[in-house]
Design a protein around this motif. Structure first.
Motif, PDB file in Angstrom:
ATOM      1  N   VAL A 210      52.364  52.657 -54.028  1.00 32.83           N
ATOM      2  CA  VAL A 210      50.883  52.666 -53.581  1.00 32.83           C
ATOM      3  C   VAL A 210      50.621  52.743 -55.195  1.00 32.83           C
ATOM      4  CG1 VAL A 210      48.701  52.709 -52.742  1.00 32.83           C
ATOM      5  CG2 VAL A 210      50.553  54.142 -52.148  1.00 32.83           C
ATOM      6  N   LEU A 211      49.764  50.908 -55.327  1.00 37.70           N
ATOM      7  CA  LEU A 211      49.741  51.375 -57.091  1.00 37.70           C
ATOM      8  C   LEU A 211      47.995  50.942 -57.473  1.00 37.70           C
ATOM      9  CD1 LEU A 211      52.235  48.283 -57.453  1.00 37.70           C
ATOM     10  CD2 LEU A 211      52.543  50.945 -58.225  1.00 37.70           C
ATOM     11  N   CYS A 212      47.278  51.560 -58.733  1.00 39.14           N
ATOM     12  CA  CYS A 212      46.003  50.777 -58.537  1.00 39.14           C
ATOM     13  C   CYS A 212      46.286  49.925 -59.936  1.00 39.14           C
ATOM     14  CB  CYS A 212      45.698  52.449 -59.280  1.00 39.14           C
ATOM     15  SG  CYS A 212      43.743  51.730 -59.935  1.00 39.14           S
ATOM     16  N   ASP A 213      45.501  49.054 -59.431  1.00 38.05           N
ATOM     17  CA  ASP A 213      45.459  47.236 -60.821  1.00 38.05           C
ATOM     18  C   ASP A 213      44.551  47.809 -62.007  1.00 38.05           C
ATOM     19  OD1 ASP A 213      47.067  45.915 -59.318  1.00 38.05           O
ATOM     20  OD2 ASP A 213      46.167  45.357 -58.079  1.00 38.05           O
ATOM     21  N   VAL A 214      43.857  48.732 -61.361  1.00 34.79           N
ATOM     22  CA  VAL A 214      42.747  49.723 -62.646  1.00 34.79           C
ATOM     23  C   VAL A 214      43.554  49.925 -63.678  1.00 34.79           C
ATOM     24  CG1 VAL A 214      40.654  50.292 -63.415  1.00 34.79           C
ATOM     25  CG2 VAL A 214      41.013  49.113 -60.975  1.00 34.79           C
ATOM     26  N   HIS A 215      44.188  51.041 -63.538  1.00 35.69           N
ATOM     27  CA  HIS A 215      44.847  51.832 -64.158  1.00 35.69           C
ATOM     28  C   HIS A 215      46.378  51.641 -63.622  1.00 35.69           C
ATOM     29  CE1 HIS A 215      41.323  53.615 -63.020  1.00 35.69           C
ATOM     30  NE2 HIS A 215      41.128  53.966 -65.111  1.00 35.69           N
ATOM     31  N   GLY A 216      46.876  51.301 -64.509  1.00 31.22           N
ATOM     32  CA  GLY A 216      48.204  51.081 -64.355  1.00 31.22           C
ATOM     33  C   GLY A 216      49.307  52.164 -64.238  1.00 31.22           C
ATOM     34  N   TRP A 217      49.293  53.517 -64.929  1.00 33.53           N
ATOM     35  CA  TRP A 217      50.643  54.710 -64.521  1.00 33.53           C
ATOM     36  C   TRP A 217      49.919  55.110 -62.984  1.00 33.53           C
ATOM     37  CZ3 TRP A 217      45.506  54.746 -67.245  1.00 33.53           C
ATOM     38  CH2 TRP A 217      44.625  55.474 -67.067  1.00 33.53           C
ATOM     39  N   MET A 218      48.820  55.044 -62.551  1.00 30.06           N
ATOM     40  CA  MET A 218      48.443  55.364 -60.912  1.00 30.06           C
ATOM     41  C   MET A 218      49.597  54.750 -60.072  1.00 30.06           C
ATOM     42  SD  MET A 218      44.328  55.552 -60.821  1.00 30.06           S
ATOM     43  CE  MET A 218      44.606  56.326 -59.136  1.00 30.06           C
ATOM     44  N   LYS A 219      50.800  55.843 -59.523  1.00 31.50           N
ATOM     45  CA  LYS A 219      51.130  55.582 -58.736  1.00 31.50           C
ATOM     46  C   LYS A 219      52.175  56.291 -57.309  1.00 31.50           C
ATOM     47  CE  LYS A 219      55.212  52.290 -59.618  1.00 31.50           C
ATOM     48  NZ  LYS A 219      56.439  52.109 -59.881  1.00 31.50           N
ATOM     49  N   ALA A 220      51.940  56.528 -56.227  1.00 36.34           N
ATOM     50  CA  ALA A 220      52.216  56.978 -55.616  1.00 36.34           C
ATOM     51  C   ALA A 220      53.347  56.787 -54.398  1.00 36.34           C
ATOM     52  CB  ALA A 220      51.032  57.080 -54.704  1.00 36.34           C
ATOM     53  N   TYR A 221      53.903  57.293 -53.722  1.00 32.66           N
ATOM     54  CA  TYR A 221      54.825  56.657 -52.870  1.00 32.66           C
ATOM     55  C   TYR A 221      54.839  57.176 -50.989  1.00 32.66           C
ATOM     56  CZ  TYR A 221      57.680  55.427 -56.416  1.00 32.66           C
ATOM     57  OH  TYR A 221      57.841  54.784 -57.480  1.00 32.66           O
ATOM     58  N   VAL A 222      54.125  56.371 -49.905  1.00 37.25           N
ATOM     59  CA  VAL A 222      54.232  57.096 -48.786  1.00 37.25           C
ATOM     60  C   VAL A 222      55.521  56.276 -47.778  1.00 37.25           C
ATOM     61  CG1 VAL A 222      52.713  56.008 -46.212  1.00 37.25           C
ATOM     62  CG2 VAL A 222      51.585  56.106 -48.985  1.00 37.25           C
TER      63      VAL A 222
END
Length: 283
Positions: A210-222
């Motif tokens: 799971v990413l955020c294209d606005v804030h590149g450092w944001m990441k999670a895993y489902v």
């Protein structure tokens, strides 16, 4: 005046009656009925003049499966390199995202090397046991101070996940995976309006980024899973998987930077099987 003969006969009758009563065997004492214990307010029971504590719950009609017909697997996932705690480089929306020091959770280990956010699971066949509805954790993924929380989420196949934007800024939720359809949602913050929220499900078991294209450092895993025998490690690297049917299993651990490992474990009814995983220091 009555006849003297009448008085004489009367006295003789009384004497005979008294003598007969004295010669009878003694009658045993009548037993006294003792009342049974009666519950009263405050979890106490009265029995005669004695109060007994009866605060323990009544026996359940369906005993706990952990105590009756299953076991527990517990242990730790440890990094041999010791403590790891790095900060993220926040380069955008500092007013919202940079209010706190943001920690890089891709590899986070405490002073004893305990790894947070590793996923431990039974990867071999399981017969019987718990249903998928007993998968631990909530199916909610929040974006807060430009971080996905939690960093790792467990979700069953076709279980609904809620994704919230709790920040006063725009986020874009985008997933990357092999077998599931892509989720691509723009969540726009509007003052004095409810926070943006979307719901989604995944139909195939796999690890979804799971990413955020606005804030590149944001990441999670489902981790999309088919059974409930999963656990995400705590801050000290510990984990516990309960309600496991007895048998021999392959225990699997996943960590996003350090890779995957397997070990064999045997579960016995009413017992806890202890097993630990150790990762070598990254070069």
């Amino acid at each position: 005046m009555k006849n003297p003969i009448f008085w004489t006969l009367s006295l003789l009758c009384c004497a005979f009656a008294f003598q007969a009563q004295q010669s009878l065997p003694a009658r045993p004492a009548t037993p006294v009925s003792v009342p049974q214990a009666v519950p009263i307010c405050g979890g106490l029971a009265a029995t005669g003049n004695v109060l007994e504590n009866s605060s323990s719950p009544a026996p359940s009609s369906s005993p706990s499966p952990v105590a009756g017909d299953s076991g527990v697997i517990r242990g730790k996932v440890v990094y041999e390199g010791g403590e790891v705690r790095k900060l993220l480089n926040v380069i955008k929306d500092e007013r919202t995202c940079g209010a706190d020091d943001l920690v890089d959770e891709s590899l986070l280990a405490d002073a004893n090397g305990g790894i947070k956010w590793a996923v431990v699971s039974i990867s071999s066949e399981i017969k019987g046991g718990k249903s998928l509805d007993e998968l631990p954790g909530d199916r909610v993924l929040d974006q807060s101070t430009c971080v996905y929380r939690p960093h790792v989420l467990l979700a069953g196949v076709n279980q609904e996940i809620t994704i919230n934007n709790m920040d006063h800024t725009l986020h874009n939720v985008r997933t990357a995976s092999l077998m599931n359809s892509v989720v691509n949602k723009v969540q726009i913050y509007m003052p004095n309006m409810p926070h943006p929220s979307d719901k989604t499900t995944f139909k195939e078991p796999e690890v979804v980024n799971v990413l955020c294209d606005v804030h590149g450092w944001m990441k999670a895993y489902v981790h999309v899973v088919e059974h409930p025998y999963y656990a995400v490690t705590a801050a000290d690297g510990s984990f516990e998987i309960g309600g496991v049917p007895p048998g021999k299993y392959t225990l699997h651990v996943w960590q996003e930077k350090l890779g995957e490992q397997d070990q064999q474990v045997e579960v016995t009814v009413g017992q806890a099987a202890e097993i630990n995983f150790s990762y070598k220091t990254l070069k």
